[in-house]
Design an enzyme around this catalytic site. Structure first.
Site, PDB file in Angstrom:
ATOM      1  N   ASP A 405      16.593  30.894 -40.218  1.00 50.74           N
ATOM      2  CA  ASP A 405      16.010  31.585 -41.370  1.00 50.74           C
ATOM      3  C   ASP A 405      17.072  31.685 -42.460  1.00 50.74           C
ATOM      4  O   ASP A 405      18.257  31.393 -42.240  1.00 50.74           O
ATOM      5  CB  ASP A 405      15.552  32.974 -40.929  1.00 50.74           C
ATOM      6  N   GLU A 408      17.926  28.484 -47.205  1.00 49.16           N
ATOM      7  CA  GLU A 408      17.657  27.714 -48.428  1.00 49.16           C
ATOM      8  C   GLU A 408      18.919  27.170 -49.126  1.00 49.16           C
ATOM      9  O   GLU A 408      18.805  26.085 -49.733  1.00 49.16           O
ATOM     10  CB  GLU A 408      16.849  28.569 -49.419  1.00 49.16           C
ATOM     11  N   ASP A 483       7.681  33.733 -46.217  1.00 52.39           N
ATOM     12  CA  ASP A 483       7.222  35.122 -46.300  1.00 52.39           C
ATOM     13  C   ASP A 483       5.940  35.237 -47.114  1.00 52.39           C
ATOM     14  O   ASP A 483       5.949  35.583 -48.309  1.00 52.39           O
ATOM     15  CB  ASP A 483       8.320  35.995 -46.916  1.00 52.39           C
TER      16      ASP A 483
END
Length: 798
Positions: A405, A408, A483
């Site tokens: 997670d 990015e 999300d």
């Protein structure tokens, strides 16, 4: 005051006339008199690469996206020079390169236009960073449609849209919000019943404009790097998608348990809470294969540690969960806490493995542990180190999967949400700034994670899931869409995102069922479960800040609906596993939008809701509240209503009535759908028979069933079973022929056959050309026919 207009001009620059060309095997190089070089490389008769440089030479040719293990080849390549152009011809297409300005046109062998440059290649010097902003514009045909680009939160058909590729942590993103977590710079064009694909392999921030700014122009550009794109000719969309997936790579087969239902939350802790949740699944008999631990399982959010307070004996807990059928999956983020007493930080520091700013200091950013440094996963030495960190988690504690997670990469408390652009990266020896490495950072983290889990989980197969990805990430990892929000609009978005991801080569993807942010109503959660079980990755996940989101949180009616649909998914595991086998081997997308299924039917070009699950099941979710049915489009062919077994003619829109515990499901006539008995988790039961639901058709249809040991690598040694069932339906006869590939022997000895829609009463049965009496054939209590699993031909005669 600048009086030299040449210095003042900072606009677009263009190639000038070709002055020479050379050919080296499959590549043709065109040189212009202003130093531009176009390299045209024929990889396949239907796939051509176009690569431009403006400096008179090419930099090192390197890509993280391209799967170098895949082979290519062409049947014909002919280069001819005409008065005003060069012509490159393969057995599928002709490429015309104009001499005066380097513009390109691509045509089929009858001369029909597939794709033409409008302005074509042009560029703008980047005075702030150096290098060029590289641009390409193509002619957009009247009525042309566009698809692909990964998990964009917008309409399936991208016509009229402008989109951005820059991996971004977008908490609670909105419909049409740009950019999102993943970067897949690949799109499919469709006009005049012909499909083609463009893969713009450039990792800088990039943009795509599908006739948004100018009506008949499609363009794409990037803030740096090369104009480097692959053209893929169909003419079928299936050809385009399969070729692209072959180019960027396919995953290995996942263990079967990863295709079950998974439960997750931010966060399940302490251990007693984890056990409470897993025990409730078994008590309520809702099948579940995996339980996830979010960041709170760690000691102060330090990766590769366990909270002594919440999880004092993780090895024992993981073993106890495994005994009850639950595989434990844990989260690992890229941010490594700056702490001189933290062993992972110390190792990274000693080996100089963290990303640095341009002037030398380590890049520092705030994430969950506080101030962190970040490994440079584009360095192969760092990836090797990172892989080794999983030894304790996987081989000693027994964790079965890892969830990457915040990769990015996400950084808190800065407006850009990510690293400063001056951060330096190794990029596998092609040193660069974060401008170039940003979009591949998450993929390279997932790659390093995959290599570690594969090493320490052996002889079992690895499981990795990532939030951020670039084209080619599917070789290492599954993914989810980030999300999302508990709204009906997001249910619609999730449906489209899964279809788009399948078309974009990343099939093993799901959404957070029920929505991550905010709290779904009971009805919304039920409708999301009904959709989510038909997505390749199936997981409920939510933020604990917004309340409970386990299936039992919404009352008895939703418990029953959840159980019904999750049980259906477990029954369909052999069907889903077969879908995966075809994806892994042939690049066939597991979910197929209707336009993929029938691109010649114009009614499919703007459909968003309906999709084909595998090859033979049509799914249409309920996407609005208070609905006991909906209008939907049935594509060409005849389809059986799964619930009523009514046969319905396709290529039309119709109203389909359903109850709250149903959504419209249809099965293609002639399909043979394999099913397993209901299990609470994969491996709970020994499979004693395979059920085949046979949907009668007057005519022929082909179906497949793939099986193996459900984990491990024996399937690579030929120990698998791939059965092909050929159905031939006649007025008074049904013939089923079976052909098997592979050496795997299933434990079950018989096949249970259920016949749907048979228009005659069976009077005779022949198995392998021998008549058998009704007395010698077994029927179960539901009148299903039971036959030996190794039959070659079954005749049912009326």
């Amino acid at each position: 005051m600048i009086i030299n207009t040449e210095l003042e001009y900072k606009g677009d620059l263009f190639p000038s006339k070709i002055v020479s060309y050379t050919q080296e095997v499959d590549s043709i190089f065109f040189h212009t008199d202003n130093n531009v070089i176009l390299q045209v490389t024929v990889l396949r008769d239907s796939m051509v690469r176009f690569r431009f440089t403006t400096k008179g030479y090419f930099s090192n040719d390197f890509s993280y996206a391209i799967d170098k293990s895949q082979s290519h080849g062409y049947n014909a390549l002919e280069v001819t020079e005409e008065k005003d152009h060069f012509k490159i011809k393969t057995s599928k297409v002709s490429v015309i390169v104009q001499k005066h300005d380097l513009r390109v046109g691509i045509y089929d062998l009858e001369g029909k236009t597939i794709l033409e440059d409008e302005i074509g290649f042009h560029w703008e010097e980047n005075y702030e960073y150096g290098g060029n902003i590289v641009k390409m514009s193509k002619v957009s045909r009247d009525g042309e449609s566009f698809y692909g680009l990964g998990d964009k939160a917008t309409h399936l058909n991208l016509k009229g849209k402008r989109l951005e590729n820059w991996a971004t942590d977008q908490y609670a993103f909105a419909k049409d919000q740009e950019p999102l977590y993943k970067v897949v710079p690949f799109y499919i064009g469709l006009h005049d019943d012909v499909s083609y694909g463009i893969f713009f392999d450039n990792t800088f921030r990039s943009f795509f404009d599908f006739a948004h700014e100018r009506k008949n122009v499609t363009s794409f550009w990037a803030d740096g790097g090369e104009m480097n794109y692959y053209f893929i000719y169909g003419p079928k969309m299936s050809d385009v998608v399969k070729t692209y997936t072959h180019l960027t790579g396919k995953p290995e087969l996942p263990p079967l348990w990863t295709l079950g239902y998974h439960q997750c939350k931010w966060s399940y802790y302490p251990e007693s809470k984890v056990k409470e949740v897993t025990n409730k699944f078994r008590e309520l008999q809702i099948p579940c294969d995996a339980i996830y631990l979010d960041i709170d399982y760690m000691e102060g959010f330090r990766c590769f540690t366990w909270s002594k307070e919440y999880f004092p004996d993780p090895k024992r807990m993981v073993a106890e969960l495994a005994k009850d059928g639950f595989k434990t999956v844990v989260i690992i983020d890229p941010g490594i806490k700056i702490d001189k007493d933290y062993w992972v930080y110390k190792e990274g520091l000693e080996k100089d493995y963290f990303c640095k700013r341009a002037d030398g200091p380590y890049m520092k950013g705030k994430v969950w542990p506080g101030d962190c440094n970040f490994p440079d996963y584009t360095n192969p030495e760092v990836r090797e180190w990172w892989a080794g960190l999983f030894k304790e988690l996987v081989s000693e504690i027994g964790v079965k999967g890892v969830w990457n997670d915040m990769n990015e990469p996400a950084v808190m408390e800065v407006p850009t949400k990510t690293f400063p652009l001056d951060v330096r990266h190794n990029f596998d020896g092609n040193n660069c700034s974060h401008r170039k490495a940003h979009n591949v950072y998450g993929t390279q983290m997932a790659r390093a994670t995959y290599e570690g889990i594969k090493r320490f989980a052996y002889p079992k197969r690895p499981f990795v899931i990532t939030r951020s990805a670039y084209s080619g990430a599917q070789r290492y990892t599954s993914s989810w869409t980030g999300d999302n929000v508990a709204t009906w609009e997001h249910l619609w978005i999730a449906n489209i995102q899964m279809q788009r991801m399948s078309m974009s080569g990343m099939g093993f993807t799901g959404s957070d069922i029920g929505g991550f942010a905010e709290q779904p109503s009971a009805e919304l959660y039920a409708r999301w479960i009904q959709l989510g079980v038909f997505h390749p990755f199936c997981r409920t996940h939510s933020s604990g800040h917004h309340g409970e989101q386990e299936p039992w949180s919404f009352g008895d009616e939703v418990i029953d609906i959840t159980r019904k649909f999750v049980e259906l998914r477990y029954q369909l595991l052999p069907y889903l596993y077969t879908m995966f086998w075809q994806y892994v081997n042939d690049g066939v997308p597991m979910l197929k939008p209707l336009v993929y299924f029938d691109q010649e039917d114009k009614q499919t070009h703007y459909r968003t809701d309906e999709f084909i699950f595998g090859n033979q099941i049509l799914v249409c979710p309920i996407l609005e509240p208070n609905a006991l049915g909906r209008r939907m489009y049935l594509p060409q062919g005849n389809w059986y209503n799964y619930w009523t077994q009514e046969l319905v003619k396709g290529k039309r829109e119709l109203w389909v009535a359903t109850d709250f515990d149903q959504i419209p499901l249809f099965v293609k006539e002639g399909a043979i759908i394999p099913k397993y008995p209901i299990q609470q988790y994969v491996g709970e039961l020994e499979i004693v028979d395979l059920s085949l639901e046979i949907f009668y058709k007057l005519g022929k249809e082909k179906s497949h069933v793939y099986e193996d040991a459900q984990d491990g690598y024996d399937y690579n040694k030929g120990r698998y079973s791939y059965k092909t069932f050929n159905l031939n339906g006649k007025d008074k006869e049904l013939i089923i022929q079976q052909h098997k590939e592979g050496d795997f022997e299933t434990l079950y000895k018989t096949i249970k056959i259920s016949l749907i829609g048979l228009p005659f009463k069976i009077k005779e049965i022949e198995i392998d050309n021998e008549k058998v009496s009704f007395e010698s054939v077994s029927f179960d209590h539901n009148c299903n026919l039971i036959v030996d699993k190794d039959f070659t031909e079954l005749h049912l005669i009326g």
